[in-house]
Design an enzyme around this catalytic site. Structure first.
Site, PDB file in Angstrom:
ATOM      1  N   ARG A 211       0.848  -1.210   0.000  1.00  0.00           N
ATOM      2  CA  ARG A 211       0.000   0.000   0.000  1.00  0.00           C
ATOM      3  C   ARG A 211       0.875   1.248   0.000  1.00  0.00           C
ATOM      4  O   ARG A 211       0.624   2.214  -0.714  1.00  0.00           O
ATOM      5  CB  ARG A 211      -0.927   0.007   1.228  1.00  0.00           C
ATOM      6  CG  ARG A 211      -2.144  -0.881   1.081  1.00  0.00           C
ATOM      7  CD  ARG A 211      -3.134  -0.690   2.218  1.00  0.00           C
ATOM      8  NE  ARG A 211      -2.727  -1.354   3.438  1.00  0.00           N
ATOM      9  CZ  ARG A 211      -3.082  -2.598   3.789  1.00  0.00           C
ATOM     10  NH1 ARG A 211      -3.871  -3.304   3.006  1.00  0.00           N
ATOM     11  NH2 ARG A 211      -2.661  -3.126   4.913  1.00  0.00           N
ATOM     12  N   PHE A 227     -11.282  -4.507  -5.740  1.00  0.00           N
ATOM     13  CA  PHE A 227     -11.216  -5.424  -4.585  1.00  0.00           C
ATOM     14  C   PHE A 227     -10.700  -4.605  -3.393  1.00  0.00           C
ATOM     15  O   PHE A 227      -9.736  -4.970  -2.734  1.00  0.00           O
ATOM     16  CB  PHE A 227     -10.305  -6.616  -4.872  1.00  0.00           C
ATOM     17  CG  PHE A 227     -10.664  -7.370  -6.133  1.00  0.00           C
ATOM     18  CD1 PHE A 227     -11.703  -8.298  -6.129  1.00  0.00           C
ATOM     19  CD2 PHE A 227      -9.981  -7.145  -7.318  1.00  0.00           C
ATOM     20  CE1 PHE A 227     -12.033  -8.996  -7.288  1.00  0.00           C
ATOM     21  CE2 PHE A 227     -10.314  -7.837  -8.479  1.00  0.00           C
ATOM     22  CZ  PHE A 227     -11.343  -8.766  -8.463  1.00  0.00           C
ATOM     23  N   ASN A 278     -19.546  -6.300  -8.810  1.00  0.00           N
ATOM     24  CA  ASN A 278     -18.602  -7.348  -9.175  1.00  0.00           C
ATOM     25  C   ASN A 278     -17.511  -6.699 -10.047  1.00  0.00           C
ATOM     26  O   ASN A 278     -17.816  -6.073 -11.062  1.00  0.00           O
ATOM     27  CB  ASN A 278     -19.358  -8.418  -9.966  1.00  0.00           C
ATOM     28  CG  ASN A 278     -18.475  -9.589 -10.331  1.00  0.00           C
ATOM     29  OD1 ASN A 278     -17.264  -9.434 -10.545  1.00  0.00           O
ATOM     30  ND2 ASN A 278     -19.063 -10.757 -10.398  1.00  0.00           N
ATOM     31  N   ASP A 299      -6.429  -6.357  -6.626  1.00  0.00           N
ATOM     32  CA  ASP A 299      -6.065  -7.187  -5.461  1.00  0.00           C
ATOM     33  C   ASP A 299      -7.158  -8.209  -5.171  1.00  0.00           C
ATOM     34  O   ASP A 299      -7.813  -8.145  -4.127  1.00  0.00           O
ATOM     35  CB  ASP A 299      -5.812  -6.285  -4.240  1.00  0.00           C
ATOM     36  CG  ASP A 299      -5.274  -7.060  -3.046  1.00  0.00           C
ATOM     37  OD1 ASP A 299      -4.740  -8.178  -3.250  1.00  0.00           O
ATOM     38  OD2 ASP A 299      -5.388  -6.566  -1.911  1.00  0.00           O
ATOM     39  N   CYS A 339      -2.996 -13.728  -4.131  1.00  0.00           N
ATOM     40  CA  CYS A 339      -2.720 -14.283  -2.795  1.00  0.00           C
ATOM     41  C   CYS A 339      -2.957 -15.788  -2.767  1.00  0.00           C
ATOM     42  O   CYS A 339      -3.102 -16.374  -1.701  1.00  0.00           O
ATOM     43  CB  CYS A 339      -3.540 -13.567  -1.728  1.00  0.00           C
ATOM     44  SG  CYS A 339      -5.301 -13.686  -1.990  1.00  0.00           S
TER      45      CYS A 339
HETATM   46  N1  SAH Z   1      -6.951  -4.587  -1.166  1.00  0.00           N
HETATM   47  C1  SAH Z   1      -7.550  -4.833   0.132  1.00  0.00           C
HETATM   48  C2  SAH Z   1      -7.784  -6.311   0.392  1.00  0.00           C
HETATM   49  C3  SAH Z   1      -8.614  -7.022  -0.656  1.00  0.00           C
HETATM   50  S1  SAH Z   1      -9.314  -8.520  -0.122  1.00  0.00           S
HETATM   51  C4  SAH Z   1      -6.701  -4.177   1.214  1.00  0.00           C
HETATM   52  O1  SAH Z   1      -5.640  -3.614   0.924  1.00  0.00           O
HETATM   53  O2  SAH Z   1      -7.111  -4.207   2.377  1.00  0.00           O
HETATM   54  C5  SAH Z   1     -10.348  -8.949  -1.462  1.00  0.00           C
HETATM   55  C6  SAH Z   1     -11.657  -8.174  -1.559  1.00  0.00           C
HETATM   56  O3  SAH Z   1     -12.300  -8.572  -2.768  1.00  0.00           O
HETATM   57  C7  SAH Z   1     -12.673  -8.430  -0.465  1.00  0.00           C
HETATM   58  O4  SAH Z   1     -13.011  -7.198   0.136  1.00  0.00           O
HETATM   59  C8  SAH Z   1     -13.916  -9.019  -1.175  1.00  0.00           C
HETATM   60  O5  SAH Z   1     -15.145  -8.494  -0.668  1.00  0.00           O
HETATM   61  C9  SAH Z   1     -13.719  -8.541  -2.581  1.00  0.00           C
HETATM   62  N2  SAH Z   1     -14.275  -9.356  -3.662  1.00  0.00           N
HETATM   63  C10 SAH Z   1     -14.205 -10.692  -3.845  1.00  0.00           C
HETATM   64  N3  SAH Z   1     -14.709 -11.046  -5.041  1.00  0.00           N
HETATM   65  C11 SAH Z   1     -15.134  -9.909  -5.637  1.00  0.00           C
HETATM   66  C12 SAH Z   1     -15.730  -9.608  -6.898  1.00  0.00           C
HETATM   67  N4  SAH Z   1     -15.992 -10.560  -7.793  1.00  0.00           N
HETATM   68  N5  SAH Z   1     -16.013  -8.328  -7.172  1.00  0.00           N
HETATM   69  C13 SAH Z   1     -15.760  -7.346  -6.280  1.00  0.00           C
HETATM   70  N6  SAH Z   1     -15.157  -7.560  -5.093  1.00  0.00           N
HETATM   71  C14 SAH Z   1     -14.854  -8.826  -4.778  1.00  0.00           C
END
Ligand code: SAH
Length: 395
Positions: A211, A227, A278, A299, A339
């Site tokens: 970050r 994400f 999504n 992410d 991940c």
């Molecule tokens: N980048 C964040 C962590 C991401 S974790 C940080 O720095 O804290 C992954 C995230 O993806 C989660 O919040 C989950 O709700 C979201 N997610 C999972 N599948 C998804 C999709 N198809 N579309 C949108 N969000 C999604």
């Protein structure tokens, strides 16, 4: 202690210090160890290989607590392990200018099945195996004592517990009830963490250093943070002078916290756009509208839970990377992550290369990114490297 003897020629990984012994490597069990109970592990030759936790329901039948000796696995043993894990993190809070660290990283700290994150005065942990469950009271006492934390909350609501014959559990393990939101900081950026309802232990500490690095490219750019969870990359980018920030996540509560984190950092609530959608669909919608960004962060969650899902996961990663790259302005940046432990750094890199070809973009790696250093890796446990990323310049 009961003794488990390995088949001939199946002792090598254990002698090399790998913490997992699969059911197929086991020759005989003397006695009837209870789930989670420590057992002495011997090679076919009779040599003592160490002591491990017995997991009768899991394919990973034994997870090693120690190697090369028949130690007593007791209160003192776990106190020493915890002290060692804390010693590994000595100076990290100052070095990374934070009050939130992963202080126990399972196998990498010699504590398989045990993950503990510290958020200020609050500990939040997952105990995912019967061995971890057996050790839990001792580990909790040692951690409360050695960290001086005020609360220890359990977030063992993880699917892996079923493979061990365990129910999912959450709740207070020790100390007082934690606040509804624990406010932590990463440098000058602040985040509210909900240890009761947030993902995993409440927050993704593994991306802390990424970050910071990615935010240093954000100044004057339109940033798309996909994400986003509770805003992480985007809020760090906003603090670093981004021109605009757009968060996209499928989770309403995560975006509500992203909005709260925006104001917590001194910005107005509507200073960043939060889109609940999504990501796959939203990226296509941006493409169709011709919207471009100077910095795109991808992410996604773990697409491969197991090695068998690697190919399918790679297609998912590639789709999202093709879509994401197309939205980057010429001369902009892409920060892309995976991940999934099953996706190695090499596989990840070739996936990004294929995505660049399909997207018709020239993509150069500016920097390789990894899980933050408090998420230490053991040399003897390569599976511990799960989070990798590439910061790329896109033409
Ligand atoms: N980048 C964040 C962590 C991401 S974790 C940080 O720095 O804290 C992954 C995230 O993806 C989660 O919040 C989950 O709700 C979201 N997610 C999972 N599948 C998804 C999709 N198809 N579309 C949108 N969000 C999604």
């Amino acid at each position: 202690m009961f003794t488990v003897t390995l088949k001939p020629k199946r002792d090598r990984p254990t002698r090399m210090g790998h913490p997992w012994i699969f059911s197929g490597a086991i020759d005989k069990v003397d006695g009837a160890p209870a789930p989670g109970e420590p057992v002495t592990v011997r090679a076919a030759s009779g040599d003592v290989l160490g002591v491990g936790a017995w997991s009768p329901e899991s394919q990973i039948r034994i997870r090693m607590w120690c190697f090369g000796r028949e130690a007593l696995v007791d209160e003192v043993f776990f106190r020493e392990k915890i002290a060692a894990a804390l010693a590994v993190r000595a100076g990290m809070a100052e070095r990374f200018d934070t009050d939130a660290l992963r202080i126990v990283n399972a196998e990498a700290d010699g504590l398989p099945g045990i993950t503990v994150d510290q958020y200020g005065d609050v500990l939040s942990g997952q105990f995912t195996t019967v061995g971890a469950e057996w050790a839990k009271p001792m580990v909790v006492r040692a951690l409360m004592d050695l960290t001086g934390a005020k609360s220890f909350y359990e977030r063992s609501d993880v699917d892996g517990r079923a493979r061990e014959g365990l129910e999912q559990v959450t709740g207070l393990l020790a100390g007082e009830a934690p606040p509804e939101r624990v406010i932590i900081h990463e440098g000058e950026v602040r985040f509210g963490v909900d240890v009761r309802n947030g993902h995993k232990t409440g927050y993704y500490l593994d991306q802390r250093e990424s970050r910071r690095i990615v935010a240093s490219y954000a100044k004057g750019r339109d940033v798309l943070n996909t994400f986003s969870y509770t805003g992480g990359f985007g809020i760090a980018a906003q603090k670093a002078g981004a021109k605009s920030v757009t968060h996209v996540d499928i989770s309403g509560p995560a975006l509500a916290q992203a909005r709260a984190n925006t104001t917590l950092n001194g910005f107005t609530e509507d200073s960043a756009e939060c889109i609940q959608a999504n990501v796959f669909q939203e990226l296509r919608a941006f493409r169709d509208r011709g919207r471009q960004f100077g910095l795109v962060v991808l992410d996604p969650p773990k697409f491969a839970e197991t090695r068998a899902q690697t190919m399918k996961a790679l297609r998912g990663y590639k789709d999202v990377n093709v879509l994401g790259m197309k939205l980057v302005e010429k001369g902009g940046y892409l920060a892309t992550f995976s991940c999934s432990g099953a996706i190695t750094p090499d596989l990840f890199r070739s996936m990004v290369a294929e995505a660049a070809r399909d997207a018709g973009r020239t993509v150069r790696i500016v920097q390789e990114l990894r899980q933050a250093p408090d998420h230490v890796e053991a040399l003897t446990f390569p599976e511990g490297l799960y989070l990798k990323g590439l910061l790329c310049h896109v033409e």
